[in-house]
Design an enzyme around this catalytic site. Structure first.
Site, PDB file in Angstrom:
ATOM      1  N   GLU A  71       0.955  -1.079   0.019  1.00 15.94           N
ATOM      2  CA  GLU A  71      -0.104  -0.017  -0.020  1.00 15.94           C
ATOM      3  C   GLU A  71       0.672   1.285  -0.118  1.00 15.94           C
ATOM      4  O   GLU A  71       2.038   1.225   0.644  1.00 15.94           O
ATOM      5  CB  GLU A  71      -0.884   0.165   1.448  1.00 15.94           C
ATOM      6  CG  GLU A  71      -2.165  -0.705   1.424  1.00 15.94           C
ATOM      7  CD  GLU A  71      -2.892  -0.641   2.499  1.00 15.94           C
ATOM      8  OE1 GLU A  71      -3.831  -1.354   3.043  1.00 15.94           O
ATOM      9  OE2 GLU A  71      -2.736   0.569   3.278  1.00 15.94           O
ATOM     10  N   GLU A 120     -13.667   5.981   0.400  1.00 16.86           N
ATOM     11  CA  GLU A 120     -14.163   4.840   1.120  1.00 16.86           C
ATOM     12  C   GLU A 120     -14.809   5.630   2.533  1.00 16.86           C
ATOM     13  O   GLU A 120     -14.278   5.784   3.394  1.00 16.86           O
ATOM     14  CB  GLU A 120     -13.479   3.845   1.786  1.00 16.86           C
ATOM     15  CG  GLU A 120     -13.012   3.060   0.525  1.00 16.86           C
ATOM     16  CD  GLU A 120     -12.093   1.675   1.068  1.00 16.86           C
ATOM     17  OE1 GLU A 120     -12.556   0.779   1.285  1.00 16.86           O
ATOM     18  OE2 GLU A 120     -10.790   2.246   1.153  1.00 16.86           O
ATOM     19  N   LYS A 123     -14.912   4.246   6.278  1.00 17.18           N
ATOM     20  CA  LYS A 123     -13.835   4.186   6.941  1.00 17.18           C
ATOM     21  C   LYS A 123     -13.768   4.826   8.340  1.00 17.18           C
ATOM     22  O   LYS A 123     -14.273   6.082   8.358  1.00 17.18           O
ATOM     23  CB  LYS A 123     -12.734   4.467   6.144  1.00 17.18           C
ATOM     24  CG  LYS A 123     -12.361   3.365   4.980  1.00 17.18           C
ATOM     25  CD  LYS A 123     -10.881   3.380   4.260  1.00 17.18           C
ATOM     26  CE  LYS A 123     -10.056   2.432   5.339  1.00 17.18           C
ATOM     27  NZ  LYS A 123      -8.488   2.396   4.939  1.00 17.18           N
ATOM     28  N   GLU A 171      -8.719   9.481   5.910  1.00 21.81           N
ATOM     29  CA  GLU A 171      -8.928   8.025   5.606  1.00 21.81           C
ATOM     30  C   GLU A 171      -9.987   7.805   4.772  1.00 21.81           C
ATOM     31  O   GLU A 171      -9.841   6.686   3.838  1.00 21.81           O
ATOM     32  CB  GLU A 171      -9.037   7.039   6.858  1.00 21.81           C
ATOM     33  CG  GLU A 171      -8.171   7.242   7.823  1.00 21.81           C
ATOM     34  CD  GLU A 171      -6.902   6.272   7.560  1.00 21.81           C
ATOM     35  OE1 GLU A 171      -6.897   5.458   6.624  1.00 21.81           O
ATOM     36  OE2 GLU A 171      -6.072   6.399   8.262  1.00 21.81           O
TER      37      GLU A 171
END
Length: 339
Positions: A260, A311, A314, A320
């Site tokens: 990642e 997202e 999250k 994030e």
């Protein structure tokens, strides 16, 4: 000679294409968001954009079915919550059968047994399960004749390091070493890579004296001179700190795959669309140059960008939720070229 030349030429060309594809940049596919496209639509989006590698964070059967026959190479995670169950060999063998053997037309590359398990955070309850689960998954793959084709690892991260500067002094925290050293030994014995999540963004956002240009690959010239090793970007420095840390524990010849890396477009310090686009474009360019890092020059670094979509569900910091390369309507947030 002419009759022998064509097969040799084709063989070399095929090997070159395989090597090139094996080292391309992939993208992680997280699904903790609302209004995301169907799994089949997402796989089609990967194909349209020439993205040949994917990471998913659990054995989603709809994703696996959509990947069938595509030749998109996959990192498949064993979620942390499943680790304890896989310390039982029978359960691990069932997991491999259901999620790998039953999908013979999916190109599995790595199994990430756990993600960012750390003796120092909320994931510490999983520490004792990681290596036994890795061993059981490895045995199940070996029994199925797949151990040479699919490699077993776990995804670590920079939070395990107590020293990351200067890079050559990189070291795992003292209370992490007992956890990570046997994992390094396992990886070396099985010729598997270490997976590492490396985020210059979090280092930049959490450290007052890191210059933005150093984190975004836009610094002009050397920023850090580590006893003759010259660093112009933070990613290379963080990568080499991981390498130094594992080298101290027997992993000097262990490949590191960046499982990642990314930059958010909102929610915190330096998190803008402009900065995120700059980071992703420069990261892809850096990987395409295949220049390696100052500690490991001339090496290809297999890298997975995080993530395919924003997202919104999250937890944690607002940033994030903003790591996506695409919006849920499949429109790109940035102009990126993966080919």
């Amino acid at each position: 000679m002419a009759t022998n030349f064509l097969p040799l030429y084709l063989l070399l060309l095929i090997n070159l294409l395989i090597f090139t594809d094996a080292k391309s940049v992939g993208v992680c596919y997280g699904q903790i968001g609302d209004g995301l496209p169907s799994e089949q639509d997402v796989v089609n989006l990967y194909k349209r954009n020439g993205i040949t590698k994917m990471r998913i964070y659990g054995p989603n059967q709809a994703v696996l079915r959509a990947l069938g026959g595509t030749r998109i190479q996959l990192i498949l995670d064993v979620p942390n919550e499943s680790l304890q169950s896989l310390t039982n060999q029978y359960a691990a063998s069932n997991w491999v059968r259901n999620n790998i053997i039953n999908h013979p037309d999916v190109t599995f590359r790595y199994i990430a047994v756990g993600n960012e398990v750390d003796p120092n955070n909320d994931n510490r309850r999983f520490v004792n399960f990681v290596l036994p689960a890795m061993k059981n998954v490895q045995k199940a793959l070996k029994d199925a004749g797949l151990a040479n084709q699919i490699k077993v690892s776990t995804a670590t991260y920079t939070g395990l390091l107590s020293v990351s500067y200067p890079p050559r002094d990189g070291a795992f925290a003292s209370n992490v070493q007992g956890f990570i050293e046997p994992i390094i030994k396992f990886l070396v014995e099985n010729n598997s890579p270490m997976l590492a999540n490396i985020y210059p963004y979090f280092a930049y956002a959490g450290t007052p004296n890191i210059d933005l240009s150093y984190a975004l690959f836009t610094a002009q010239g050397t920023v850090v001179n580590d006893n003759g090793r010259e660093y112009s970007n933070l990613f290379d420095a963080m990568y080499d700190a991981h390498y130094a840390a594992q080298s101290r524990l027997g992993g000097a010849n262990l490949e590191i795959v960046v499982s990642e890396t990314g930059w958010p477009s909102g929610g915190n310090k330096g998190a803008t669309v402009e900065n995120a686009g700059t980071y992703y474009r420069n990261m892809i360019a850096h990987m395409k140059r295949r220049s390696g890092t100052p500690a490991r020059p001339g090496r290809c670094i297999e890298t997975y960008l995080f993530a395919m979509f924003d997202e919104n569900r999250k937890v944690g910091q607002e940033s994030e939720k903003h790591f996506g390369l695409f919006s849920p309507n499949q429109q790109p947030k940035y102009q990126l070229s993966f080919n």
